[in-house]
Design a protein around this motif. Sequence first.
Motif, PDB file in Angstrom:
ATOM      1  N   PHE A   1      56.667 -31.050  46.243  1.00 49.06           N
ATOM      2  CA  PHE A   1      57.279 -30.698  47.528  1.00 49.06           C
ATOM      3  C   PHE A   1      58.623 -31.389  47.789  1.00 49.06           C
ATOM      4  O   PHE A   1      59.584 -30.726  48.182  1.00 49.06           O
ATOM      5  N   PRO A   2      58.761 -32.707  47.603  1.00 44.57           N
ATOM      6  CA  PRO A   2      60.068 -33.328  47.883  1.00 44.57           C
ATOM      7  C   PRO A   2      61.200 -32.756  47.039  1.00 44.57           C
ATOM      8  O   PRO A   2      62.329 -32.624  47.517  1.00 44.57           O
ATOM      9  N   LEU A   3      60.925 -32.404  45.781  1.00 40.02           N
ATOM     10  CA  LEU A   3      61.942 -31.810  44.918  1.00 40.02           C
ATOM     11  C   LEU A   3      62.361 -30.447  45.447  1.00 40.02           C
ATOM     12  O   LEU A   3      63.562 -30.127  45.511  1.00 40.02           O
ATOM     13  N   PHE A   4      61.405 -29.636  45.829  1.00 42.20           N
ATOM     14  CA  PHE A   4      61.713 -28.311  46.371  1.00 42.20           C
ATOM     15  C   PHE A   4      62.529 -28.432  47.656  1.00 42.20           C
ATOM     16  O   PHE A   4      63.516 -27.724  47.860  1.00 42.20           O
ATOM     17  N   PHE A   5      62.123 -29.367  48.518  1.00 42.48           N
ATOM     18  CA  PHE A   5      62.844 -29.577  49.769  1.00 42.48           C
ATOM     19  C   PHE A   5      64.277 -30.031  49.511  1.00 42.48           C
ATOM     20  O   PHE A   5      65.200 -29.644  50.218  1.00 42.48           O
TER      21      PHE A   5
END
Length: 442
Positions: free
Chosen positions: A42-46
Amino acid sequence: MFMFLIPLILSNALQSVGQLFGMVIVGRWLGVNTLAAISAFFPLFFLLVSFIIGIGSGSAILIGQAYGARNEERLKAIVGTTLTFTFIVGLVLAVIGSTFAWDILGLIGTPENIIAVSVHYARILFWSMPIMFLYIAYTTFIRGTGDSKTPLYFLIVSTALDVGLLPLLIFGWLGLPKLGIYGAAYASVVSTVLTFVIMLIYLRKIKHPLQFDASVRQHLRMDWGLLKLLLRLGIPSSINMILVSLSEIAVITFVNRFGSDATAAYGAVNQVASYVTMPAISLSITVSIFAAQSIGRNQFDRLKQVIRVGVLLNYVIGGVLIILVYVFSKEILSCFLTNKYTLDIAHSLLMITLWSYLIFGHAMIITATMRASGTVLWPTLFSVISIWCVEVPVAYLLSHFSTLGIKGIWVGYPAAYIVSLALQYSYYRWSWKKKRIVRLVH
């Protein structure tokens, strides 16, 4: 503002329902490690969508001011230029994200037992980003004109498709292939693409001012002067979003040190936090749109009323929601987690941060007001200070060098929100005193 806000909150809630439904199914039926694989990504996608979120905030300001001034030609030019730029950025990020997914997830310390699954899941979503960005851009345009109902209707369609497809693709029902965790990613992609196509058809059928017609297509070649203004407004917001997402990557790196159970707990807490912060984020969008329209019409007394109502709604709506989550926190978290150890970690983290989202909402409203007036550099600077000089250092020091362990990571969030509000409010008061809240000219 309240009538505009309710469909917006419902829209944001529905946007998360598919993710929530997927997290519940993955966490309860596919296991903690599978849930951790999604959480690690999730943090990478965000991070990769952060740039387009910033550009969207810039286009919303321009849309609101053009709509307030009744300048239809400029409205169409903003739409055409933003769509072309958004698609190009989405395509570039799709290539970069899918190519370097393994390297980046490995760099942030994703546990070895889940990294392969995380990378495969990530690559599916990365390749959907160009269409996803166009869909996000169009809903931003429509809200910028003061219409929060139409995006809600299409989010209902998108959510229904996502929730309907998700178990079919995960478990292979009705003769469809059994895709496991990757079925959640494919369900999200298919529902987004279908909804975007349906929305374009609907806007054309009702002859909506923002329909994708010849007047918009002729502006797809991009107005470079307008793009420059859009970037001047959007890039500081994008930088802010990128730095926020980088801080989340730093946080997930700290969390990963404590194992995949901690990573899964982090993912569950993030899901709950996304709903708790939803009124604040929706209010900031509402305030930004109403403030931009007030500035476009030179109605500065109305602008002050917009800010007061926004702050009041933040504490009333956010306060009620936070109390409910405090009371039912373990029951809510148990929807995602079945392992008692993981559940206890998640519960302790939620208790530390929950109250501070009211402060977060207040700061968001002040920031939205400044951005609507064209003041974008100072809010970004204040955000950078609060995140990288307060949140990340506090999280690192307390998690590495104190007895708090993983709990120390979450102490950084309230500290950052308090500093951010103090800085934003001080500048806001000074700008009113110096009469620096002015209409952005082109």
